[in-house]
Scaffold this motif. Structure first.
Motif, short mmCIF file in Angstrom:
data_model
loop_
_atom_site.label_atom_id
_atom_site.label_comp_id
_atom_site.label_asym_id
_atom_site.label_seq_id
_atom_site.Cartn_x
_atom_site.Cartn_y
_atom_site.Cartn_z
N ALA A 203 2.38 3.94 10.17
CA ALA A 203 3.11 4.77 9.30
C ALA A 203 2.50 6.73 9.44
N GLU B 203 -0.96 -1.07 8.68
CA GLU B 203 0.23 -0.55 8.66
C GLU B 203 0.30 1.09 8.53
N THR C 257 4.87 9.40 10.88
CA THR C 257 5.33 10.40 10.09
C THR C 257 5.63 11.38 11.39
N MET D 105 0.67 -1.27 -0.15
CA MET D 105 -0.76 -0.11 -0.05
C MET D 105 0.98 1.54 -0.29
N SER D 106 0.87 1.89 -1.00
CA SER D 106 1.60 3.62 -1.42
C SER D 106 0.49 4.82 -0.71
N ILE D 107 1.03 5.52 0.35
CA ILE D 107 0.42 6.52 1.12
C ILE D 107 1.06 7.87 0.82
N ASP D 108 0.38 8.59 0.62
CA ASP D 108 1.02 10.16 0.44
C ASP D 108 0.99 10.24 1.14
N TRP D 109 2.32 10.65 1.92
CA TRP D 109 2.49 11.19 3.49
C TRP D 109 2.62 12.85 3.50
N ASP E 161 -5.96 9.04 1.70
CA ASP E 161 -5.86 10.35 1.02
C ASP E 161 -6.76 11.11 2.14
#
Length: 253
Positions: free
Chosen positions: A230, A226, A234, A1-5, A187
């Motif tokens: 994250a 996850e 962060t 899973m790709s998340i834009d932080w 998001d």
């Protein structure tokens, strides 16, 4: 899973540039006994050096849970209602303490008494009503039966919910309850968190209230684990200050 932080990291950079303090606390609900999910939660807490406040259901809590948590310095227990039973009238949203009923205050007191017996000095006298709903009559009674804190969800309207009762809420919940579970779109979660931090900087929300992450370890899937990892990472790398409410000196913030 790709998340834009990046929206969150950018907002946290603004906090650092303005030398703002961001206390961070973590509440996890519905613990009753030792489980593999609880072990995973405690392992994550230790790895991040991020204390976790376990909202324990008093009536169902076991001696085994007390044994598991004994000596675990990064875990604090708080009172999660009494039995986590729905007493709402038909057609109303679920709540154990969401409306006046004859036994409500006695149940809250019984919860505090039982968990004091199980956890002793490891218990914080903070009340967490199941489903985050509580009637004003119960709120007003809590200080008189030994509570000094209350925690629900969404930004607090004032520091004290009643005289002598500090409210410290949670603000981020990654679980898609209305969708039957699983992770809310990341998001959307990040945008809401950034908007809340912007409100704090602008004075539209109480910046002194610790920022609260709410989780429920018993129903996490891999995506929720996850995201939780994250998100906390962060925030911590961005300058948030992890706190254990039990170990704070002086009054609750």
């Amino acid at each position: 899973m790709s998340i834009d932080w990046s929206p969150l990291t950018a907002e946290l950079a603004r906090w650092r540039a303005e030398a703002r303090d961001l206390p961070l606390w973590w509440r996890d609900d519905d613990a009753t006994e030792p489980t593999a999910a609880l072990d995973r939660l405690l392992t994550l807490s230790a790895a991040l050096d991020m204390p976790v406040h376990l909202a324990v259901i008093p009536r169902a809590a076991t001696d085994g849970l007390a044994d598991r948590l004994r000596g675990v310095g990064h875990a604090t227990t708080v009172v999660h209602g009494w039995a986590h039973e729905n007493h709402a009238p038909p057609g109303r949203k679920k709540a154990e303490f969401g409306q006046p009923r004859p036994d409500a205050v006695a149940d809250a007191e019984a919860g505090l008494t039982r968990l004091r017996h199980l956890f002793g000095d490891g218990l914080l006298d903070l009340f967490v009503p199941p489903w985050n709903r509580i009637d004003s009559s119960v709120v007003e009674a809590l200080p008189g039966i030994g509570f000094r804190g209350l925690s629900t969800y969404t930004p607090r309207p004032a520091r004290e919910a009643a005289p002598g009762l500090v409210q410290i809420n949670t603000h981020v919940d990654p679980i898609h309850w209305r969708g039957g579970g699983g992770l809310v779109d990341a998001d959307i979660l990040i945008a809401a968190l950034v908007a809340h931090l912007e409100d704090r900087r602008a004075g539209r929300a109480d910046a002194a209230e610790p920022l609260g992450l709410l989780t429920h370890h018993l129903v996490h899937d891999s995506a929720i684990w996850e995201f939780t990892h994250a998100c906390l990472s962060t925030l911590l790398m961005g300058g948030a200050r992890p706190i254990n409410l039990l170990h704070l000196k002086g009054p609750l913030p």
